[in-house]
Design an enzyme around this catalytic site. Structure first.
Site, short mmCIF file in Angstrom:
data_model
loop_
_atom_site.label_atom_id
_atom_site.label_comp_id
_atom_site.label_asym_id
_atom_site.label_seq_id
_atom_site.Cartn_x
_atom_site.Cartn_y
_atom_site.Cartn_z
N GLU A 177 0.64 -1.36 0.27
CA GLU A 177 -0.35 0.13 -0.07
C GLU A 177 0.62 1.07 0.09
OE1 GLU A 177 -2.73 -0.36 2.99
OE2 GLU A 177 -3.26 -2.26 3.10
N ASN A 219 1.85 -5.38 -2.82
CA ASN A 219 0.57 -5.53 -2.55
C ASN A 219 0.25 -4.18 -2.39
OD1 ASN A 219 -1.54 -7.45 -2.19
ND2 ASN A 219 -1.37 -7.12 0.49
N HIS A 255 -10.45 -6.06 -2.20
CA HIS A 255 -11.63 -5.96 -1.45
C HIS A 255 -12.78 -5.25 -2.19
CE1 HIS A 255 -9.18 -6.70 2.70
NE2 HIS A 255 -7.79 -6.41 1.49
N GLU A 283 -6.24 -11.04 -0.87
CA GLU A 283 -7.04 -10.64 0.08
C GLU A 283 -8.67 -10.21 -0.05
OE1 GLU A 283 -5.51 -7.20 2.57
OE2 GLU A 283 -3.97 -7.60 1.41
N ASP A 285 -12.50 -10.18 -0.57
CA ASP A 285 -13.84 -10.13 0.27
C ASP A 285 -14.98 -9.40 -0.62
OD1 ASP A 285 -12.66 -7.64 1.70
OD2 ASP A 285 -12.34 -8.67 2.63
O1 G3I Z 1 -3.42 -6.62 18.67
C1 G3I Z 1 -3.72 -6.05 19.15
C2 G3I Z 1 -4.75 -6.55 20.83
O2 G3I Z 1 -3.84 -6.48 21.62
C3 G3I Z 1 -5.67 -5.97 20.88
O3 G3I Z 1 -6.14 -6.76 22.74
C4 G3I Z 1 -7.23 -5.87 20.20
C5 G3I Z 1 -8.32 -4.93 21.16
O4 G3I Z 1 -9.12 -4.59 19.59
O5 G3I Z 1 -6.62 -5.25 18.96
C6 G3I Z 1 -5.46 -6.06 18.86
O6 G3I Z 1 -4.76 -4.93 17.13
C7 G3I Z 1 -5.52 -5.12 16.42
C8 G3I Z 1 -5.35 -6.28 15.41
O7 G3I Z 1 -6.05 -6.27 14.00
C9 G3I Z 1 -4.80 -7.56 15.88
O8 G3I Z 1 -6.12 -8.33 16.17
C10 G3I Z 1 -6.51 -3.96 15.54
O9 G3I Z 1 -6.72 -3.20 16.62
C11 G3I Z 1 -6.99 -3.81 14.49
O10 G3I Z 1 -7.23 -3.04 13.98
C12 G3I Z 1 -5.59 -5.19 13.64
O11 G3I Z 1 -7.04 -4.79 12.37
C13 G3I Z 1 -5.98 -5.67 11.02
C14 G3I Z 1 -5.96 -4.52 10.10
O12 G3I Z 1 -5.64 -5.18 8.70
C15 G3I Z 1 -4.79 -3.41 10.25
O13 G3I Z 1 -5.08 -2.30 9.69
C16 G3I Z 1 -7.02 -6.54 10.83
O14 G3I Z 1 -7.33 -7.86 11.50
C17 G3I Z 1 -7.05 -6.74 9.24
O15 G3I Z 1 -7.64 -8.18 8.44
C18 G3I Z 1 -6.74 -5.91 8.68
O16 G3I Z 1 -5.88 -6.81 7.35
C19 G3I Z 1 -5.21 -5.55 6.35
C20 G3I Z 1 -4.44 -5.84 5.26
O17 G3I Z 1 -3.06 -6.19 6.73
C21 G3I Z 1 -4.19 -5.32 4.36
N1 G3I Z 1 -4.53 -5.00 3.72
C22 G3I Z 1 -6.03 -4.02 4.22
C23 G3I Z 1 -6.40 -5.53 5.04
C24 G3I Z 1 -7.59 -5.09 5.52
O18 G3I Z 1 -8.04 -3.40 5.90
#
Ligand code: G3I
Length: 389
Positions: A177, A219, A255, A283, A285
């Site tokens: 990105e 990516n 996405h 990715e 969906d």
């Molecule tokens: O790690 C913390 C944890 O300690 C805490 O308890 C919890 C409470 O909310 O949050 C956890 O972090 C989260 C993390 O995922 C791990 O689970 C974040 O809040 C959450 O924002 C994060 O979201 C991820 C997101 O990327 C971040 O930008 C999504 O799961 C993940 O699916 C998403 O994936 C991205 C790809 O990497 C890149 N392309 C877009 C895609 C969708 O956004």
């Protein structure tokens, strides 16, 4: 000739294919390491078995909190997919939460699971503006560290992480990105530290040095649509190729959202492939508006579900039609664990995947299954890009 998009509702291709079980060795391409060559059983009508027949890897992003602790989630991950991507646990925030101390445990568990189940791993992701540890940057755009420190840190991060997983990663998302939707470079800490996009070539070179056999990908999202962003990334990777930077492929995140028109995805996959690159859908969906507060079982209207089936089908068929498209990876499989409801909560969007909250396949699953079952005439993926080291 691939058939046009269709909706087959709940007609399972299991009926067509008998649903017998076969050994993993029937796969068109072997797994990554001979040492893990014991037979792995998965259903003949699973997505992975159907993809095997044309050398196309079918993947999923994996929530490692569920893997091993949730029996159904674990079984589906093993049975349905021939490549896995860590949804979060290889990101910098997770592997080095405290400066100088690595935590590879969750990512190592996923790699071990993949080996056991004869799956390949997409490593995700080495250079990104998001999910950075707070000691490095709290927002990806600002930092208290100097440019020289950032350059040294990025080099060390890439070298250490790629070396740690050397030999275990099929495709690395090296840079994720780097552009905004208007085609301008994202003004993140990496762009600012280098004073331009030079960090991208450096990142690919460092990754290649650390694991010369891994396929190295750029990516991004919205590359599916022809427009300023897709064109900017096209120009970038063309330049990188001309400069002999070791880039092997481009990942189209995919996405998708039923409120927007379906993109000219196949054309874009093909024009990047024509540069001499592999391509992959990384990715995928298909989100839509839901009729209740978003959760794992939010209903959608029949019309929305029909649109989702069509989008899933067309996304897969675009990959099937392009020989250089070596993997098709949805961003998870079950709505329960999708990132969408937490992100697009106003208005409510969700239901973007193809298993419901009870981990039962939805109609979209059967569309993918049927498309793969009917894909015998699609070009076969072969050679090193198709799933071996
Ligand atoms: O790690 C913390 C944890 O300690 C805490 O308890 C919890 C409470 O909310 O949050 C956890 O972090 C989260 C993390 O995922 C791990 O689970 C974040 O809040 C959450 O924002 C994060 O979201 C991820 C997101 O990327 C971040 O930008 C999504 O799961 C993940 O699916 C998403 O994936 C991205 C790809 O990497 C890149 N392309 C877009 C895609 C969708 O956004």
């Amino acid at each position: 000739m691939l058939r046009p998009a269709l909706s087959i509702g709940l007609v399972s291709a299991t009926v067509l294919l008998g649903g017998v079980t076969l050994a993993g060795s029937a796969s068109a391409e072997p797994g990554p390491a001979p040492a893990q060559s014991q037979a792995v059983k998965y259903p003949a009508d699973s997505l992975r078995a159907l993809g095997d027949r044309i050398g196309l890897r079918i993947g999923t992003a994996v929530n490692t909190d569920e893997l091993g602790s949730n029996a159904d989630y674990t079984r589906i991950t093993a049975e349905q997919f021939s490549t896995v991507t860590p949804e979060n646990v290889m990101k910098w925030q997770l592997v080095e939460p405290n400066r100088g101390t690595y935590d590879w445990a969750a990512a190592d568990r996923l790699v071990a699971f993949a080996k056991k189940n004869k799956q390949l791993v997409r490593g995700h992701t080495l250079v990104w503006h998001s999910q950075l540890p707070t000691w490095l940057s709290s927002d990806g755009y600002t930092t208290t560290l100097s440019n020289d420190e950032l350059k040294a840190l990025l080099k060390k991060h890439i070298q250490d992480q790629v070396k740690h997983f050397r030999g275990d990663i099929w495709q690395w998302d090296v840079v994720n990105e780097a552009f905004d939707d208007d085609g301008q470079p994202r003004q993140d800490i990496w762009y600012k530290a280098w004073g331009g996009l030079g960090y991208i070539a450096d990142a690919f070179r460092w990754a290649h040095e650390a694991d010369p056999k891994a396929l190295l990908f750029y990516n991004d999202y919205n590359l599916e649509f022809t427009g300023p962003k897709s064109n900017a990334v096209y120009d970038l990777v063309k330049t990188l190729k001309a400069q002999r930077v070791p880039i092997d492929g481009v990942g189209f995140q995919g996405h998708l959202d039923t409120q927007y028109g379906f993109p000219d995805l196949q054309n874009n996959l093909q024009r990047f492939a024509d540069l001499g690159l592999k391509v992959a859908e990384t990715e995928v969906d298909v989100r839509t508006f839901t009729q209740a507060p978003p959760n794992e079982n939010t209903p959608t209207s029949p019309l929305a579900a029909y649109a989702q089936e069509s989008y899933w089908s067309r996304a897969l068929q675009a990959c099937l039609a392009v020989r250089e498209c070596i993997s098709f990876t949805p961003w998870g499989f079950a709505d329960t664990y999708s990132w969408i409801p937490g992100w697009f909560d106003d208005p409510q969007e969700g239901a973007a995947l193809f298993y419901d909250g009870n981990l039962q396949p939805k109609s979209q699953y059967y569309v993918l299954q049927q498309d793969l079952a009917l894909a015998a005439g699609a070009p076969h993926r072969s050679g090193p890009g198709a799933g071996r080291h």
